[in-house]
Design an enzyme around this catalytic site. Sequence first.
Site, short mmCIF file in Angstrom:
data_model
loop_
_atom_site.label_atom_id
_atom_site.label_comp_id
_atom_site.label_asym_id
_atom_site.label_seq_id
_atom_site.Cartn_x
_atom_site.Cartn_y
_atom_site.Cartn_z
N HIS A 1 0.81 -1.22 0.00
CA HIS A 1 0.00 0.00 0.00
C HIS A 1 0.84 1.26 0.00
CE1 HIS A 1 -0.05 -1.64 4.20
NE2 HIS A 1 0.42 -0.46 4.46
N HIS B 1 7.16 7.35 4.45
CA HIS B 1 6.52 6.70 3.32
C HIS B 1 5.81 7.76 2.48
CE1 HIS B 1 3.43 6.88 6.45
NE2 HIS B 1 2.66 7.19 5.45
N HIS C 1 2.49 8.80 -0.42
CA HIS C 1 1.19 8.57 -1.04
C HIS C 1 1.24 9.34 -2.36
CE1 HIS C 1 -0.55 7.21 2.89
NE2 HIS C 1 0.39 8.03 3.36
N GLU D 1 -2.67 13.30 0.33
CA GLU D 1 -3.78 13.00 1.24
C GLU D 1 -4.39 14.31 1.73
OE1 GLU D 1 -2.32 9.69 3.94
OE2 GLU D 1 -3.77 8.78 2.56
N HIS E 1 5.16 11.30 4.36
CA HIS E 1 4.88 11.31 5.80
C HIS E 1 6.08 10.78 6.58
CE1 HIS E 1 0.30 10.99 4.86
NE2 HIS E 1 0.74 12.24 4.86
N THR F 1 -3.91 7.62 8.51
CA THR F 1 -4.74 7.72 7.31
C THR F 1 -5.03 6.35 6.70
OG1 THR F 1 -2.86 7.99 5.81
CG2 THR F 1 -3.78 10.01 6.79
N THR F 2 -4.54 5.30 7.34
CA THR F 2 -4.81 3.93 6.89
C THR F 2 -5.43 3.15 8.05
OG1 THR F 2 -2.60 3.17 7.55
CG2 THR F 2 -2.87 3.92 5.27
#
Length: 263
Positions: free
Chosen positions: A65, A92, A94, A104, A117, A200-201
Site C-alpha cells: 500500500h 513513506h 502517497h 492526502e 509522511h 490515514t490507513t
Amino acid sequence: SDFHWGYHGNSGPSYWPQHFEGCAGKSQSPIDIKRKDAEYADNLGVLRFIGYGDVRVHKLRNNGHSLQVDVSGNSYIEGGGLPGLYKVSQFHYHWGRTSYRGSEHTLDRTAFPMEMHIVHYKLEYGSIIEALKWPDGLAVLGFMFKVRPFPNIFYEKFLKKLSAVQYSGESTDTSPMPLADILPISWQNLNYFLYNGSLTTPPCTEAAIWTVFTRPIYISEKQLWQFRKLYANEKSSKTYEHLSDNYRPVQPLNDRRVLKNFK
Ligand code: B30
Ligand code: ZN
C-alpha cells in the site's frame, strides 16, 4: 476478519469503517486545510529537529500500500506545539496515477501529486505499538510535492533503489543514506499547519498530531513515474495492480481547530 483493505473498489476507503471502527471516528485524517480558517498561534515555539542530519535510510519496502522507508539513528523532533520528544521511525509516500491527485491532505482544496509522511512516536511510550494507545502518541510530518520540469538530483540515488522493490513484500537494504538527501530543504523557518488527527490507513487510530508544511519538495514528472511503476501485488500474482492513488480522501474536520505558525 478476512478483509484486506486497499484503495479501490470494495476494499477502498469508503468500506474501511465497516471493518475498522476507528475509521468512523470524528477526528480523522487527512483533511482539507483552509489557510484562512487556520488560527495563527504565536505560542507554538520553534519546531526543533534534533540529530536529523544523522537519520539514515537503511531499508526500503514495498508493503503493497506504500513505499515505506525504515530509518535508523537517534533523531527526534520537539517543540512546534508538540507535547514532548518524538523519535523518528519511518517515512513513506502517497501518490497519484496522474499529477492532478495523490496527496492526502489538500490545501484550499488543491491536491498535490505526492505527499511524504515522516512518522515519529513519543519517546516516553517506547514503541509505535504502545504510542498508538495514546492521543499524542505519534507526530507525523507531511510534505507536499510539486512537479518541476527538471529532476530533483537529491532523489536520484534513492530512486535507483526502487527497482529492487517493484512488488509487494519486497524489501532492500541500502547503504546508509542521510535523510537530508531526500529532504532537500532547509529546516529553518518552515511554515506549517498543526492539528490532531489519525492514521490515514486502517485502523485509522486517532493518535497522531499532524504537522503539514506549506513548503513543497520539487520533483520531475519522470521521477514520479518511478513511484507509479511499483506494483501493489506480489510478484507471484497472476494479476497486476499498480501501486498509485494510494491516498485516502479528505475527512470531515468536525469540531477540530487547525493552527498555523505564520500569519
Ligand atoms: S500515516 O502517516 O497516517 N499514513 C502507520 C503510521 C502512519 C500512517 C499510517 C499507518 C502505522 O504505523 N501503521 C501500523 C503499522 N503498519 C506498518 C506498515 O508496515 O505499513 C502495518 C499496517 O498497515 O497494518 Cu501498513
Ligand atoms: Zn501516510
